[in-house]
Motif scaffolding. Structure first.
Motif, PDB file in Angstrom:
ATOM      1  N   THR A  17     -49.179  15.279 -18.842  1.00 38.16           N
ATOM      2  CA  THR A  17     -49.910  14.400 -20.128  1.00 38.16           C
ATOM      3  C   THR A  17     -48.844  15.165 -21.151  1.00 38.16           C
ATOM      4  O   THR A  17     -49.250  16.149 -21.662  1.00 38.16           O
ATOM      5  N   PHE A  18     -49.200  14.304 -21.798  1.00 38.02           N
ATOM      6  CA  PHE A  18     -48.574  14.830 -23.575  1.00 38.02           C
ATOM      7  C   PHE A  18     -50.047  14.013 -24.152  1.00 38.02           C
ATOM      8  O   PHE A  18     -50.645  13.820 -24.784  1.00 38.02           O
ATOM      9  N   GLU A  19     -49.888  15.644 -25.332  1.00 37.52           N
ATOM     10  CA  GLU A  19     -51.625  15.586 -25.796  1.00 37.52           C
ATOM     11  C   GLU A  19     -50.989  15.250 -27.508  1.00 37.52           C
ATOM     12  O   GLU A  19     -50.222  16.357 -26.959  1.00 37.52           O
ATOM     13  N   GLY A  20     -51.988  14.862 -28.525  1.00 43.66           N
ATOM     14  CA  GLY A  20     -51.977  15.732 -29.655  1.00 43.66           C
ATOM     15  C   GLY A  20     -52.092  14.502 -30.576  1.00 43.66           C
ATOM     16  O   GLY A  20     -52.326  13.537 -30.097  1.00 43.66           O
ATOM     17  N   GLY A  21     -51.914  14.570 -31.882  1.00 41.72           N
ATOM     18  CA  GLY A  21     -52.625  14.154 -33.485  1.00 41.72           C
ATOM     19  C   GLY A  21     -51.238  12.648 -33.046  1.00 41.72           C
ATOM     20  O   GLY A  21     -49.930  13.255 -33.243  1.00 41.72           O
ATOM     21  N   GLU A  22     -51.998  12.029 -34.554  1.00 42.72           N
ATOM     22  CA  GLU A  22     -50.302  10.931 -34.424  1.00 42.72           C
ATOM     23  C   GLU A  22     -49.159  12.120 -35.524  1.00 42.72           C
ATOM     24  O   GLU A  22     -49.452  12.342 -35.992  1.00 42.72           O
ATOM     25  N   GLY A  23     -48.404  11.548 -34.996  1.00 44.47           N
ATOM     26  CA  GLY A  23     -46.903  12.169 -35.365  1.00 44.47           C
ATOM     27  C   GLY A  23     -46.611  13.002 -34.642  1.00 44.47           C
ATOM     28  O   GLY A  23     -45.390  14.001 -35.336  1.00 44.47           O
ATOM     29  N   ALA A  24     -47.211  13.839 -33.688  1.00 42.74           N
ATOM     30  CA  ALA A  24     -46.875  14.767 -32.645  1.00 42.74           C
ATOM     31  C   ALA A  24     -45.603  15.079 -32.230  1.00 42.74           C
ATOM     32  O   ALA A  24     -44.926  16.108 -31.942  1.00 42.74           O
ATOM     33  N   GLY A  25     -45.381  14.130 -31.851  1.00 45.15           N
ATOM     34  CA  GLY A  25     -43.918  14.043 -30.878  1.00 45.15           C
ATOM     35  C   GLY A  25     -43.946  14.002 -29.516  1.00 45.15           C
ATOM     36  O   GLY A  25     -42.949  13.581 -28.764  1.00 45.15           O
ATOM     37  N   LYS A  26     -44.419  13.445 -29.382  1.00 45.93           N
ATOM     38  CA  LYS A  26     -45.538  12.895 -28.119  1.00 45.93           C
ATOM     39  C   LYS A  26     -43.908  12.167 -27.191  1.00 45.93           C
ATOM     40  O   LYS A  26     -43.524  12.342 -25.669  1.00 45.93           O
ATOM     41  N   SER A  27     -43.685  11.240 -27.799  1.00 51.78           N
ATOM     42  CA  SER A  27     -42.426   9.933 -26.588  1.00 51.78           C
ATOM     43  C   SER A  27     -41.080  10.842 -27.033  1.00 51.78           C
ATOM     44  O   SER A  27     -40.508  10.409 -26.134  1.00 51.78           O
ATOM     45  N   THR A  28     -40.771  11.234 -28.549  1.00 49.97           N
ATOM     46  CA  THR A  28     -39.364  11.837 -27.964  1.00 49.97           C
ATOM     47  C   THR A  28     -39.653  12.915 -26.529  1.00 49.97           C
ATOM     48  O   THR A  28     -38.754  13.133 -25.805  1.00 49.97           O
ATOM     49  N   GLN A  29     -40.723  13.917 -26.597  1.00 50.87           N
ATOM     50  CA  GLN A  29     -40.484  14.717 -25.661  1.00 50.87           C
ATOM     51  C   GLN A  29     -40.855  14.969 -24.526  1.00 50.87           C
ATOM     52  O   GLN A  29     -40.403  14.875 -23.876  1.00 50.87           O
TER      53      GLN A  29
END
Length: 230
Positions: A17-29
């Protein structure tokens, strides 16, 4: 390895799973990691929350439109997330893992604990009850938490959406996002065996290299460790 078999059946896959705040780049990574896993001949399934399955995608529109906050606040949002996650887990995640795929998910239960739990002050007892119902013993094998300064993440989110109106969570104040960042950092500190905190305030390729290194170290066998990503 996802390609290994035992008694003629595919070995269970891995859940990242990928987590983080808004604009952290999850979709790209997530997309970059999928490319690297595919290059290593490991089947991957990309998905997201809220959403990821037909029923959950309907819930996604409701949640991001702010309906949950209007009809009952964070507790109502928690119930909507639980309904979406139940459909998502049983329709997509569990079947893919059973078939030996690596499942890469943009947000999962940690998001509920950060957004509705820490920020919305939903009681832990309710969160735990919803988790037992929706995911049972399912836990990510690895959670990548992408960490960026709030001002950087908010700016990225604004550029990404262009002229589109911000969703329910993007529209929150800077103070909200600062406290959210600390909630995620605390999750990483509390569960170091599962979570890896990565500084995402860097070039995309630099961050991707750190993600790949974490996956190699934690989840991949030695014969895959030598695979060089494109």
């Amino acid at each position: 390895m996802a390609e290994d078999t035992m008694n003629g059946a595919a070995a269970r896959g891995r859940f990242i799973t990928f987590e983080g705040g808004e604009g952290a780049g999850k979709s790209t990574q997530i997309k970059l990691l999928a490319e690297r896993l595919n290059a290593a001949r490991i089947r991957t399934v990309l998905t997201r929350e809220p959403g990821g399955s037909p029923g959950a995608e309907i819930m996604r529109h409701m949640i991001l439109s702010g309906i949950g906050s209007l009809i009952g606040g964070p507790q109502a949002e928690t119930l909507l997330f639980a309904a979406a996650r139940d459909d998502h887990v049983h329709s997509v995640i569990e079947p893919a893992l059973a078939q030996g795929s690596f499942v890469l998910c943009d947000r999962f239960s940690d998001s509920t604990r950060a957004y509705q739990g820490q920020m919305g002050e939903v009681p832990p007892a309710l969160l735990n009850a919803m988790q037992r119902v929706t995911i049972g013993d399912l836990k990510p094998d690895l959670t990548i938490i992408l960490d960026v300064p709030v001002e950087v993440g908010v700016k990225r989110a604004r550029l990404r959406r262009g002229t589109t109106a911000p969703d329910r969570f993007e529209a929150e104040s800077l103070d909200f996002h600062r406290r959210l960042r600390e909630a995620y950092r605390q999750i990483a500190a509390d569960e170091p065996q599962r979570c890896v905190l990565i500084d995402a305030n860097a070039k995309v390729k630099t961050v991707a290299g750190k993600v790949w290194a974490a996956v190699q170290q934690r989840l991949l066998s030695s014969k895959v460790d030598q695979v060089q990503p494109a």
